[in-house]
Design a protein around this motif. Structure first.
Motif, PDB file in Angstrom:
ATOM      1  N   TYR A  67      47.211  26.303  35.824  1.00  0.00           N
ATOM      2  CA  TYR A  67      47.238  27.394  35.340  1.00  0.00           C
ATOM      3  C   TYR A  67      48.351  28.243  34.962  1.00  0.00           C
ATOM      4  CZ  TYR A  67      45.096  32.144  34.166  1.00  0.00           C
ATOM      5  OH  TYR A  67      45.213  33.182  33.474  1.00  0.00           O
ATOM      6  N   TYR A  68      48.608  28.239  37.325  1.00  0.00           N
ATOM      7  CA  TYR A  68      50.194  29.564  36.822  1.00  0.00           C
ATOM      8  C   TYR A  68      51.713  29.007  36.188  1.00  0.00           C
ATOM      9  CZ  TYR A  68      45.597  32.275  39.393  1.00  0.00           C
ATOM     10  OH  TYR A  68      44.956  32.567  39.766  1.00  0.00           O
ATOM     11  N   HIS A  69      51.647  27.941  36.459  1.00  0.00           N
ATOM     12  CA  HIS A  69      52.683  27.162  35.871  1.00  0.00           C
ATOM     13  C   HIS A  69      52.811  27.939  34.572  1.00  0.00           C
ATOM     14  CE1 HIS A  69      54.253  24.581  39.421  1.00  0.00           C
ATOM     15  NE2 HIS A  69      53.255  25.742  39.830  1.00  0.00           N
ATOM     16  N   VAL A 104      43.978  44.999  47.270  1.00  0.00           N
ATOM     17  CA  VAL A 104      42.069  45.154  47.915  1.00  0.00           C
ATOM     18  C   VAL A 104      41.388  46.537  47.134  1.00  0.00           C
ATOM     19  CG1 VAL A 104      40.327  45.159  49.851  1.00  0.00           C
ATOM     20  CG2 VAL A 104      42.557  43.830  50.100  1.00  0.00           C
ATOM     21  N   SER A 105      42.334  47.423  47.491  1.00  0.00           N
ATOM     22  CA  SER A 105      41.722  48.799  46.349  1.00  0.00           C
ATOM     23  C   SER A 105      41.066  48.347  45.578  1.00  0.00           C
ATOM     24  CB  SER A 105      42.622  50.044  46.915  1.00  0.00           C
ATOM     25  OG  SER A 105      43.904  49.189  46.282  1.00  0.00           O
ATOM     26  N   LYS A 106      41.842  47.635  44.426  1.00  0.00           N
ATOM     27  CA  LYS A 106      41.439  47.397  43.181  1.00  0.00           C
ATOM     28  C   LYS A 106      39.962  46.249  42.969  1.00  0.00           C
ATOM     29  CE  LYS A 106      44.859  49.831  40.699  1.00  0.00           C
ATOM     30  NZ  LYS A 106      46.276  49.707  40.226  1.00  0.00           N
ATOM     31  N   LEU A 107      39.934  45.512  43.872  1.00  0.00           N
ATOM     32  CA  LEU A 107      39.565  44.154  43.271  1.00  0.00           C
ATOM     33  C   LEU A 107      38.017  44.812  44.173  1.00  0.00           C
ATOM     34  CD1 LEU A 107      41.365  41.721  45.143  1.00  0.00           C
ATOM     35  CD2 LEU A 107      40.882  41.508  42.907  1.00  0.00           C
ATOM     36  N   CYS A 108      38.404  45.603  45.402  1.00  0.00           N
ATOM     37  CA  CYS A 108      36.732  45.635  46.354  1.00  0.00           C
ATOM     38  C   CYS A 108      36.179  47.458  46.833  1.00  0.00           C
ATOM     39  CB  CYS A 108      36.159  45.313  47.181  1.00  0.00           C
ATOM     40  SG  CYS A 108      36.671  43.908  47.071  1.00  0.00           S
ATOM     41  N   TYR A 109      37.115  47.669  46.042  1.00  0.00           N
ATOM     42  CA  TYR A 109      36.841  49.256  45.605  1.00  0.00           C
ATOM     43  C   TYR A 109      36.333  50.426  46.762  1.00  0.00           C
ATOM     44  CZ  TYR A 109      38.091  49.601  40.644  1.00  0.00           C
ATOM     45  OH  TYR A 109      38.260  48.716  39.294  1.00  0.00           O
ATOM     46  N   PRO A 110      36.802  49.810  48.555  1.00  0.00           N
ATOM     47  CA  PRO A 110      36.438  50.049  49.424  1.00  0.00           C
ATOM     48  C   PRO A 110      35.992  51.721  49.653  1.00  0.00           C
ATOM     49  CG  PRO A 110      38.333  49.202  49.672  1.00  0.00           C
ATOM     50  CD  PRO A 110      38.375  49.580  48.610  1.00  0.00           C
ATOM     51  N   CYS A 111      36.092  52.354  48.590  1.00  0.00           N
ATOM     52  CA  CYS A 111      36.530  53.986  48.836  1.00  0.00           C
ATOM     53  C   CYS A 111      35.117  54.265  47.637  1.00  0.00           C
ATOM     54  CB  CYS A 111      37.804  54.645  49.051  1.00  0.00           C
ATOM     55  SG  CYS A 111      38.904  54.558  50.302  1.00  0.00           S
ATOM     56  N   LEU A 112      34.834  53.515  47.632  1.00  0.00           N
ATOM     57  CA  LEU A 112      34.081  53.773  47.260  1.00  0.00           C
ATOM     58  C   LEU A 112      32.284  52.833  47.346  1.00  0.00           C
ATOM     59  CD1 LEU A 112      35.367  53.780  43.454  1.00  0.00           C
ATOM     60  CD2 LEU A 112      34.792  55.829  44.662  1.00  0.00           C
ATOM     61  N   ARG A 119      55.100  44.045  32.845  1.00  0.00           N
ATOM     62  CA  ARG A 119      55.078  43.006  33.446  1.00  0.00           C
ATOM     63  C   ARG A 119      54.459  42.654  31.835  1.00  0.00           C
ATOM     64  NH1 ARG A 119      50.395  44.884  36.535  1.00  0.00           N
ATOM     65  NH2 ARG A 119      52.540  45.317  38.567  1.00  0.00           N
ATOM     66  N   PRO A 120      55.417  40.448  31.711  1.00  0.00           N
ATOM     67  CA  PRO A 120      55.299  40.182  30.302  1.00  0.00           C
ATOM     68  C   PRO A 120      53.823  39.261  30.644  1.00  0.00           C
ATOM     69  CG  PRO A 120      56.158  38.651  32.267  1.00  0.00           C
ATOM     70  CD  PRO A 120      55.855  40.261  32.761  1.00  0.00           C
ATOM     71  N   VAL A 121      53.257  39.289  31.504  1.00  0.00           N
ATOM     72  CA  VAL A 121      51.463  38.677  31.548  1.00  0.00           C
ATOM     73  C   VAL A 121      50.598  39.783  33.013  1.00  0.00           C
ATOM     74  CG1 VAL A 121      52.219  37.173  33.727  1.00  0.00           C
ATOM     75  CG2 VAL A 121      49.622  36.663  32.517  1.00  0.00           C
ATOM     76  N   GLY A 122      49.642  39.538  32.229  1.00  0.00           N
ATOM     77  CA  GLY A 122      49.006  40.686  33.043  1.00  0.00           C
ATOM     78  C   GLY A 122      48.943  40.259  34.804  1.00  0.00           C
ATOM     79  N   MET A 123      47.876  41.231  35.577  1.00  0.00           N
ATOM     80  CA  MET A 123      48.113  41.119  37.441  1.00  0.00           C
ATOM     81  C   MET A 123      46.435  39.478  37.438  1.00  0.00           C
ATOM     82  SD  MET A 123      49.116  42.704  39.089  1.00  0.00           S
ATOM     83  CE  MET A 123      48.529  42.816  40.812  1.00  0.00           C
ATOM     84  N   ASP A 124      47.046  39.289  38.802  1.00  0.00           N
ATOM     85  CA  ASP A 124      45.489  38.274  38.855  1.00  0.00           C
ATOM     86  C   ASP A 124      44.989  38.731  40.241  1.00  0.00           C
ATOM     87  OD1 ASP A 124      45.116  35.315  38.160  1.00  0.00           O
ATOM     88  OD2 ASP A 124      46.043  35.647  40.557  1.00  0.00           O
ATOM     89  N   ILE A 125      43.838  38.267  40.922  1.00  0.00           N
ATOM     90  CA  ILE A 125      43.527  38.220  41.530  1.00  0.00           C
ATOM     91  C   ILE A 125      43.738  37.968  42.974  1.00  0.00           C
ATOM     92  CG2 ILE A 125      40.370  38.593  40.317  1.00  0.00           C
ATOM     93  CD1 ILE A 125      40.236  36.061  41.962  1.00  0.00           C
ATOM     94  N   HIS A 126      44.885  37.300  43.114  1.00  0.00           N
ATOM     95  CA  HIS A 126      45.238  36.399  43.547  1.00  0.00           C
ATOM     96  C   HIS A 126      46.311  37.051  44.789  1.00  0.00           C
ATOM     97  CE1 HIS A 126      43.140  33.334  41.962  1.00  0.00           C
ATOM     98  NE2 HIS A 126      43.258  32.921  44.025  1.00  0.00           N
ATOM     99  N   TRP A 127      47.159  38.251  43.866  1.00  0.00           N
ATOM    100  CA  TRP A 127      48.200  39.047  44.484  1.00  0.00           C
ATOM    101  C   TRP A 127      47.698  40.715  44.266  1.00  0.00           C
ATOM    102  CZ3 TRP A 127      49.045  35.152  41.604  1.00  0.00           C
ATOM    103  CH2 TRP A 127      49.725  34.599  40.563  1.00  0.00           C
TER     104      TRP A 127
END
Length: 311
Positions: free
Chosen positions: A170-172, A223-231, A212-220
């Protein structure tokens, strides 16, 4: 034209605004913790939670309140039997955490005989965004919410090594091809065709590129955008650096069976050296001073929220 405040009040989510932070910090219920050996973990928890709470009070901006509730909880796994919400942070022990949740849920008898594919592609565990709004709200307010984090640079290098230094179907082709095409001058036909052999410096160029030529990925993703620790008010903040101790304390906290211990094994590429501070240093040497600074800036919020020392 409605003001933003009016729009929020009119939105069907307005009555769910109670989930947003920073709410009051409630002490952890430690009644199920049987022995005194967890005293240090509990005191570390109090420090981590109050540190995050103070940070959020200081930095939280009102515009975040317009993030849709269902999006906020899209990375959170639910274990209804023991009333656990676990926000998944990849490369911070998440595979073994999902194994543990499957055991707690009665889907397996032992964490040790659940394969990597079953964990990640088996769809055995429900996520919080699959419930209706009432179900989401009830669980957020009554379940024990946990998040496990890791030093941001270690997490980044670990993700790169896992996805780009080993064969990956997948990633390659998805990320590798796009990265090589955009950032490698004079790339050969083979590299362009397979997307294999991405260099760390090329990966960082992609990460820092606003186009970016391809979007973001959860692996990188941060954390502030994965789990919203302030919300979302997490009750327990574990760290990869003290993973076993934190995880086993948490399991006692939620009344897990005494024989269930957090697995020690490395999920994949078990013969590889673990991504340590020294390994990270070797990778960061491949970057210019400016690239290192910009990468740190990219994860700046994660460093601040979880009190990690800048590298």
């Amino acid at each position: 034209q409605l003001s933003d405040q009016q729009k929020m009040n009119k939105s069907p989510l307005s009555k769910f605004r109670g989930v947003y932070l920073p709410p009051a910090l409630h002490p952890l219920n430690t009644t199920l913790v049987k022995d005194g050996k967890w005293k240090d973990v509990n005191s570390a928890q109090e420090k981590r939670r109050s540190f995050l709470h103070d940070f959020c009070k200081k930095y939280n901006s009102r515009k975040q309140l317009q993030t849709h509730l269902v999006h906020l909880v899209s990375r959170i796994y639910v274990e209804d039997r023991h009333k656990i919400l676990y926000c998944e942070v990849p490369k911070a022990g998440c595979s073994n955490w999902k194994r543990v949740l499957m055991v707690l849920n009665g889907l397996a008898t032992s964490a040790h005989n659940i394969s990597h594919d079953d964990v990640h592609y088996g769809k055995h565990l429900r996520k919080l965004d699959s419930y209706d709004l009432k179900g989401i709200h009830t669980r957020l307010n009554t379940y024990t919410k946990t998040i496990f984090v890791r030093d941001p640079m270690e997490r980044l290098v670990s993700a790169f090594r896992d996805k780009f230094e080993h064969p990956n179907s997948y990633y390659h082709p998805v990320f590798g091809k796009a990265i090589i095409k955009k950032y490698r001058h004079n790339a050969n036909e083979e590299a362009l065709k397979t997307g294999s052999g991405v260099k760390f410096k090329e990966f960082i160029q992609y990460l820092l590129d606003s186009h970016r030529p391809v979007g973001m990925d959860i692996h990188w993703e941060q954390v502030s955008k994965l789990c919203y620790p302030c919300l979302i008010n997490y009750d327990f903040i574990g760290k990869f650096e003290t993973l076993e101790e934190d995880a086993n304390c948490f399991l006692q906290l939620v009344g897990a069976p005494a024989e269930l211990k957090f697995p020690k094994f490395k999920d994949r590429h078990s013969s590889d050296e673990r991504t340590s501070a020294e390994v990270v240093r070797q990778y960061l040497k491949q970057l210019s001073k400016e690239e290192r600074q910009l990468t740190y800036d990219f994860y700046y919020l994660d460093y601040l929220m979880f009190n990690y020392t800048s590298p």
